[in-house]
Structure formats: C-alpha cells, structure tokens
Design a protein around this motif. Structure first.
Motif, PDB file in Angstrom:
ATOM      1  N   ILE A 120       9.500  11.925 -14.084  1.00  0.00           N
ATOM      2  CA  ILE A 120       9.237  12.157 -15.943  1.00  0.00           C
ATOM      3  C   ILE A 120       9.663  14.065 -15.870  1.00  0.00           C
ATOM      4  O   ILE A 120      10.577  13.932 -16.607  1.00  0.00           O
ATOM      5  N   LYS A 121       9.676  14.512 -15.001  1.00  0.00           N
ATOM      6  CA  LYS A 121       9.509  16.108 -14.595  1.00  0.00           C
ATOM      7  C   LYS A 121      11.478  16.441 -14.873  1.00  0.00           C
ATOM      8  O   LYS A 121      11.391  17.339 -15.417  1.00  0.00           O
ATOM      9  N   ALA A 122      12.129  15.935 -14.092  1.00  0.00           N
ATOM     10  CA  ALA A 122      13.324  16.329 -14.135  1.00  0.00           C
ATOM     11  C   ALA A 122      14.147  15.202 -15.135  1.00  0.00           C
ATOM     12  O   ALA A 122      15.607  16.030 -15.301  1.00  0.00           O
ATOM     13  N   ARG A 123      13.910  14.498 -15.227  1.00  0.00           N
ATOM     14  CA  ARG A 123      14.559  13.011 -16.691  1.00  0.00           C
ATOM     15  C   ARG A 123      16.050  13.165 -16.201  1.00  0.00           C
ATOM     16  O   ARG A 123      17.289  13.079 -17.074  1.00  0.00           O
ATOM     17  N   ARG A 124      15.759  12.502 -14.825  1.00  0.00           N
ATOM     18  CA  ARG A 124      17.543  12.255 -14.488  1.00  0.00           C
ATOM     19  C   ARG A 124      16.935  10.867 -14.468  1.00  0.00           C
ATOM     20  O   ARG A 124      16.204   9.966 -13.817  1.00  0.00           O
ATOM     21  N   ARG A 125      18.021   9.961 -14.761  1.00  0.00           N
ATOM     22  CA  ARG A 125      18.381   8.014 -14.642  1.00  0.00           C
ATOM     23  C   ARG A 125      18.477   8.069 -13.460  1.00  0.00           C
ATOM     24  O   ARG A 125      17.855   6.893 -12.771  1.00  0.00           O
ATOM     25  N   ALA A 126      18.837   9.016 -11.712  1.00  0.00           N
ATOM     26  CA  ALA A 126      18.572   8.449 -10.656  1.00  0.00           C
ATOM     27  C   ALA A 126      17.114   8.052  -9.945  1.00  0.00           C
ATOM     28  O   ALA A 126      16.792   7.937  -8.996  1.00  0.00           O
ATOM     29  N   LEU A 127      16.054   9.239 -10.525  1.00  0.00           N
ATOM     30  CA  LEU A 127      15.160   9.102 -10.358  1.00  0.00           C
ATOM     31  C   LEU A 127      14.161   8.071 -10.499  1.00  0.00           C
ATOM     32  O   LEU A 127      12.786   7.966  -9.718  1.00  0.00           O
ATOM     33  N   TRP A 128      14.797   7.368 -11.694  1.00  0.00           N
ATOM     34  CA  TRP A 128      13.365   6.119 -12.275  1.00  0.00           C
ATOM     35  C   TRP A 128      14.093   4.478 -11.638  1.00  0.00           C
ATOM     36  O   TRP A 128      12.961   4.135 -11.237  1.00  0.00           O
ATOM     37  N   LEU A 129      14.979   4.442 -10.540  1.00  0.00           N
ATOM     38  CA  LEU A 129      15.435   3.844  -9.782  1.00  0.00           C
ATOM     39  C   LEU A 129      14.021   3.269  -9.335  1.00  0.00           C
ATOM     40  O   LEU A 129      13.534   2.062  -8.678  1.00  0.00           O
ATOM     41  N   PRO A 130      13.677   4.241  -8.275  1.00  0.00           N
ATOM     42  CA  PRO A 130      13.313   4.198  -7.358  1.00  0.00           C
ATOM     43  C   PRO A 130      11.938   4.290  -7.880  1.00  0.00           C
ATOM     44  O   PRO A 130      10.712   3.287  -7.335  1.00  0.00           O
ATOM     45  N   ALA A 131      11.651   4.780  -9.110  1.00  0.00           N
ATOM     46  CA  ALA A 131       9.941   5.261  -9.823  1.00  0.00           C
ATOM     47  C   ALA A 131       9.865   3.271 -10.233  1.00  0.00           C
ATOM     48  O   ALA A 131       8.799   3.295  -9.919  1.00  0.00           O
ATOM     49  N   LEU A 132      11.040   2.899 -10.712  1.00  0.00           N
ATOM     50  CA  LEU A 132      10.434   1.884 -11.082  1.00  0.00           C
ATOM     51  C   LEU A 132      10.921   0.756 -10.079  1.00  0.00           C
ATOM     52  O   LEU A 132       9.592  -0.460 -10.295  1.00  0.00           O
ATOM     53  N   ALA A 137       0.394  -1.070  -0.163  1.00  0.00           N
ATOM     54  CA  ALA A 137      -0.362   0.208   0.106  1.00  0.00           C
ATOM     55  C   ALA A 137       0.528   0.911   0.023  1.00  0.00           C
ATOM     56  O   ALA A 137       0.634   1.937  -0.633  1.00  0.00           O
ATOM     57  N   LEU A 138       2.008   1.134   0.312  1.00  0.00           N
ATOM     58  CA  LEU A 138       2.784   2.697   0.624  1.00  0.00           C
ATOM     59  C   LEU A 138       3.798   2.511  -0.088  1.00  0.00           C
ATOM     60  O   LEU A 138       3.550   3.771  -1.181  1.00  0.00           O
ATOM     61  N   ALA A 139       4.207   1.558  -1.154  1.00  0.00           N
ATOM     62  CA  ALA A 139       4.455   1.349  -2.392  1.00  0.00           C
ATOM     63  C   ALA A 139       3.727   2.259  -3.856  1.00  0.00           C
ATOM     64  O   ALA A 139       3.761   2.718  -4.330  1.00  0.00           O
ATOM     65  N   MET A 140       2.299   1.844  -3.531  1.00  0.00           N
ATOM     66  CA  MET A 140       1.369   2.373  -4.098  1.00  0.00           C
ATOM     67  C   MET A 140       1.146   4.438  -4.413  1.00  0.00           C
ATOM     68  O   MET A 140       0.703   3.982  -5.167  1.00  0.00           O
ATOM     69  N   LEU A 141       1.164   4.206  -2.680  1.00  0.00           N
ATOM     70  CA  LEU A 141       1.020   5.487  -2.789  1.00  0.00           C
ATOM     71  C   LEU A 141       2.558   6.223  -2.487  1.00  0.00           C
ATOM     72  O   LEU A 141       1.899   7.379  -3.679  1.00  0.00           O
ATOM     73  N   ALA A 142       3.422   6.264  -3.332  1.00  0.00           N
ATOM     74  CA  ALA A 142       3.687   6.555  -3.041  1.00  0.00           C
ATOM     75  C   ALA A 142       5.082   6.434  -5.005  1.00  0.00           C
ATOM     76  O   ALA A 142       5.478   7.624  -5.838  1.00  0.00           O
ATOM     77  N   PHE A 143       4.215   5.504  -5.619  1.00  0.00           N
ATOM     78  CA  PHE A 143       4.321   5.168  -6.916  1.00  0.00           C
ATOM     79  C   PHE A 143       4.250   6.987  -7.831  1.00  0.00           C
ATOM     80  O   PHE A 143       5.043   6.491  -8.489  1.00  0.00           O
ATOM     81  N   PRO A 144       2.881   6.639  -7.968  1.00  0.00           N
ATOM     82  CA  PRO A 144       2.890   8.004  -8.842  1.00  0.00           C
ATOM     83  C   PRO A 144       3.735   9.639  -8.453  1.00  0.00           C
ATOM     84  O   PRO A 144       4.293   9.960  -9.658  1.00  0.00           O
ATOM     85  N   LEU A 145       4.482   9.836  -7.858  1.00  0.00           N
ATOM     86  CA  LEU A 145       4.772  10.615  -7.285  1.00  0.00           C
ATOM     87  C   LEU A 145       6.607  10.832  -7.570  1.00  0.00           C
ATOM     88  O   LEU A 145       6.996  11.686  -8.157  1.00  0.00           O
ATOM     89  N   LEU A 146       6.478   9.744  -6.976  1.00  0.00           N
ATOM     90  CA  LEU A 146       8.072   9.234  -7.673  1.00  0.00           C
ATOM     91  C   LEU A 146       8.056   9.364  -9.359  1.00  0.00           C
ATOM     92  O   LEU A 146       9.240   9.858  -9.715  1.00  0.00           O
ATOM     93  N   LEU A 147       7.043   7.958  -9.594  1.00  0.00           N
ATOM     94  CA  LEU A 147       7.363   8.726 -11.213  1.00  0.00           C
ATOM     95  C   LEU A 147       7.187   9.816 -11.825  1.00  0.00           C
ATOM     96  O   LEU A 147       7.312   9.939 -12.866  1.00  0.00           O
TER      97      LEU A 147
END
Length: 108
Positions: A74-86, A60-70
């Motif tokens: 997408i906004k920042a276009r940095r690879r470092a942010l894609w790992l937690p989003a994925l 449930a926490l992953a479902m809560l965090a996923f949209p924000l991290l994604l």
C-alpha cells in the motif's frame, strides 16, 4: 508517470494493526502445530502429523508476514509488491479458517 509513495506511517500502521489482530491466531496455530508434530508423551508421531504441523507453521509464518507485506504494498503502490501480499493474505485466510473450523469450533 509513477504515483508518489505514501508515508512510511501507512506501512507501520497497517503492520501493527495486523499483528495485533493476528497475534492470538499466530500463537495458537504455532502451538497447535508443535503439539501435532511432537505427538503425545506416550504416542508415536506419524508422517501425516508432521506434514500437518509443518503446514500449520507455514500458515503461522504467512500470518506473521502478511501485515508487513500488505503495508509495504500500500505504501509503495507497486504491482510487484502486491503478489506476495495477496499470496500471504490467501494463506492467512486459509489458516484462520482451518484454525476456526478444526480447533475452535469442531464440527465433527
């Protein structure tokens, strides 16, 4: 040369749409996890029940965090942010599959 960042509205829009889509599964999985962890009124709680409840809460926490991290990735276009989003995206898909197969459409 670094790509320019997208507008903050990309992140806000993705997060809001994601939370709207995942609102029902988040609440349902959180409540089911709480019921599994606490057990019935006259029953006892076992270690597998507590472990399953904790895993449900993490889902449930992953479902809560996923949209924000994604949205941030997408906004920042940095690879470092894609790992937690994925990672949270994979946990979200797994939690949705578990919720659907185990609770909404029981197969056995």
């Amino acid at each position: 040369m670094a790509k320019p960042q997208r507008s903050i509205w990309w992140a806000v829009g993705i997060a809001l749409v994601g939370w709207i889509v995942l609102a029902y599964p988040i609440v349902l999985l959180g409540l089911l996890s709480l019921v599994v962890m606490t057990g019935s009124v006259d029953g006892t709680v076992t270690a597998p029940g507590i472990a399953l409840g904790v895993m449900g809460m993490l889902g449930a926490l992953a479902m809560l965090a996923f949209p924000l991290l994604l949205g941030l990735a997408i906004k920042a276009r940095r690879r470092a942010l894609w790992l937690p989003a994925l990672l949270t995206g994979a946990l979200t898909v797994a939690a949705c599959i578990y919720l659907t197969v185990e609770w909404l459409i029981p197969l056995g």
